[in-house]
Design an enzyme around this catalytic site. Structure first.
Site, PDB file in Angstrom:
ATOM      1  N   CYS A  80      34.272  44.627  35.188  1.00  0.00           N
ATOM      2  CA  CYS A  80      33.657  44.305  33.891  1.00  0.00           C
ATOM      3  C   CYS A  80      32.138  44.301  33.972  1.00  0.00           C
ATOM      4  O   CYS A  80      31.466  44.310  32.944  1.00  0.00           O
ATOM      5  CB  CYS A  80      34.142  42.946  33.405  1.00  0.00           C
ATOM      6  SG  CYS A  80      35.927  42.824  33.368  1.00  0.00           S
ATOM      7  N   CYS A 198      42.559  36.508  23.171  1.00  0.00           N
ATOM      8  CA  CYS A 198      42.309  37.563  24.161  1.00  0.00           C
ATOM      9  C   CYS A 198      41.470  38.676  23.540  1.00  0.00           C
ATOM     10  O   CYS A 198      41.662  39.030  22.378  1.00  0.00           O
ATOM     11  CB  CYS A 198      43.632  38.170  24.627  1.00  0.00           C
ATOM     12  SG  CYS A 198      44.877  36.947  25.102  1.00  0.00           S
ATOM     13  N   CYS A 199      40.562  39.249  24.337  1.00  0.00           N
ATOM     14  CA  CYS A 199      39.770  40.365  23.835  1.00  0.00           C
ATOM     15  C   CYS A 199      40.686  41.570  23.643  1.00  0.00           C
ATOM     16  O   CYS A 199      41.655  41.739  24.371  1.00  0.00           O
ATOM     17  CB  CYS A 199      38.628  40.684  24.788  1.00  0.00           C
ATOM     18  SG  CYS A 199      39.141  41.130  26.450  1.00  0.00           S
TER      19      CYS A 199
END
Lengths: 379, 143
Positions: A80, A198-199
């Site tokens: 990420c 949640c993304c």
């Protein structure tokens, strides 16, 4: 050593683009950054491209579409933190005097995997035993709730705030407000997280042109300076870890603040790694925006909402703007630069002079996270 | 769920047989202990992270621990029997183990004691039952 300035920024709307190639997702962002900066391909001394899952030579694939070639093009994979780590490499190249003008790209196409949770490296023994990213963050959430008495309804308010912000950002993947009831009643992913905790997965790209003081003068750009650039990794242990207080972000924040000569109270706006609701609360504490255990009170006070003392994730954050893994660090940087320049549009933080970006991640056994990259931007 | 026929043909398989050992007919967790400096590892390391020694002995770890945290997972890659519960279990020797948690006896609680066992966790692409070590709660809850 030169100061490091942002000459131009570019970002595409974060969406699902299954029909586009990675290069087609990436080049419009880089083109926009070049046009903002007023630089041509020949002016660029080096390119750093961050992508986690984009495959070999992603930077070359994006750059060649704009006629950029013949200089060092380096591809950076750091989960990420891929494009924030690419930005850190670019920053170092300019800071050291090795380069005058450097392009940074963050690009990712997650739709190529279909849907569901992010594909993790099966070689990792925890992944091989059934670890998924939502479960990792969910265990942090459960422990935090146990230690600090946070409730599920309180946790869900992070999602409500994120989507309130994202609804104002035309580049956000989800531009829809949600109610507390909707968050709590949606499909369960990993307890205590429903889907709205949640993304989303999707595609996206962002880019920056950064340069030296000399380059900033030459092109008449670069009001925003990158005052600190930090990359670190988690500390490996097969023993106990405090999952409610992410050690690498705490350490990285201290180092970044010191480098920039600022403290937590100087931050006017921040884009932090809210991959799941609990992350935003834990990072309030890790960055010193509040005391340990005080994150929910800070959220509830409105301090981190638009109009508050220190708006966090005015773009909607990972939860609402989206999180195409390798593109996240770059788009956070684009967001903060535009905030400081007063051109963020409907989600503008008025009068912001100091901004922070934070991208951390990577599910790997024995680490809080594999990587963490933090940048401080000043006007 | 896979068909009975496949299960009978293949028999259950361990997700990762390297992580466990049988001792006196009982499943145990197999870690490592560095011959030179005594540092513990799980999974058993090929090289010691403390002193770089390559001589690592097998070390059977304790079969009970305290649950540090957990989550019930409802969305997972194909092959896992959802929903399933996972957690981090802290062993007395200072090692933290990621494991499936069997809460059939009583619901899990953070800080509760759990005991090592084994059980079904998923289904292989060929239909075979996938087993693994796991930690189980006991009837009556927290002890």
């Amino acid at each position: 050593m030169s100061t490091v300035h942002v000459l131009g920024t570019g970002a595409i709307p974060f969406r699902k683009y299954p029909e586009k190639t990675l290069a087609e997702i990436g080049w419009p962002a880089l083109r926009e950054a070049m046009l903002e900066a007023g630089v041509r391909a020949d002016d660029i001394n080096a390119v750093y491209c961050g992508t986690a899952l984009g495959g070999m030579l992603a930077g070359q694939r994006v750059a060649k579409a704009l006629g950029i070639s013949g200089m060092a093009i380096v591809n950076v994979e750091n989960a990420c933190s891929s494009s924030s780590s690419a930005l850190a490499q670019a920053w170092m190249a300019v800071k050291s005097g090795a380069c005058d003008i450097v392009a940074v790209i963050g690009v990712e196409k997650l739709t190529k995997f279909g849907g569901g949770t992010l594909p993790l490296e099966r070689e990792d023994w925890e992944v091989n035993q059934g670890m998924v990213m939502p479960a990792l963050y969910a265990m942090r959430a459960k422990r935090y709730m146990h230690e600090f008495g946070l409730t599920e309804a309180q946790l869900a308010q992070v999602s409500v705030k994120a989507h309130d912000h994202g609804a104002l950002n035309p580049n956000a993947q989800i531009q829809k407000r949600v109610t507390l009831e909707e968050v709590m009643a949606s499909r369960m992913v990993a307890e205590p997280f429903t889907l709205w905790h949640c993304c989303p997965t999707g595609d996206g790209a962002a880019a920056l042109i950064i340069g030296s003081e000399k380059a900033a003068r030459k092109f008449g750009k670069g009001r925003v300076r990158i005052a600190a650039s930090e990359v670190t990794s988690g500390k490996y242990t097969n023993g106990y870890r405090d999952m409610t207080f992410p050690e690498l972000t705490v350490r990285g924040a201290h180092e970044a603040y010191e480098m920039a000569g600022i403290g937590a109270s100087d931050i006017d706006v921040a884009e932090i790694h809210d991959a799941f609701t609990i992350a935003e609360l834990m990072y309030y504490e890790a960055f010193g925006l509040c005391e340990r255990g005080g994150a929910y009170d800070l959220l509830a006070s409105g301090a981190t909402s638009l109009g508050g003392r220190v708006p966090v994730n005015p773009s909607g954050g990972l939860l609402s703007r989206g999180h195409p893994v390798g593109a996240t660090g770059a788009v956070q940087a684009v967001e903060i630069v535009r905030q400081l320049e007063g051109r963020a549009g409907k989600h503008q933080v008025e009068g912001a002079k100091v901004g922070l970006t934070h991208a951390t991640g990577g599910g790997i056994a024995g680490f809080d996270h594999g990587a963490c990259s933090i940048h401080v931007f000043t006007l | 769920m896979s068909g009975q026929k496949d299960e009978a043909a293949e028999g259950p398989r361990f997700v990762d047989p390297e992580l466990v050992a049988l001792q006196g007919g009982r499943l145990q967790l197999k870690g490592g202990c560095c011959k030179s400096c005594g540092a513990l590892s799980f999974p058993k390391g090929q090289v010691c992270t403390q002193c770089l020694s390559l001589e690592i002995d097998d070390k059977i770890l304790s079969g009970e621990g305290e649950l540090y945290s957990y989550s019930r997972v409802h969305m997972a890659p194909k092959g896992w029997d959802v929903p399933y519960t996972v957690g981090y279990v802290d062993l007395a020797e200072g090692i933290r183990i990621f494991a499936h948690i069997d809460e059939s006896a009583s619901p899990v609680q953070i800080g509760g004691r759990v005991w090592l066992g084994e059980g079904r966790v998923g289904t292989a692409p060929d239909g075979a039952i996938l087993k693994s070590y796991l930690f189980a709660t006991v009837a009556g809850g927290r002890t």
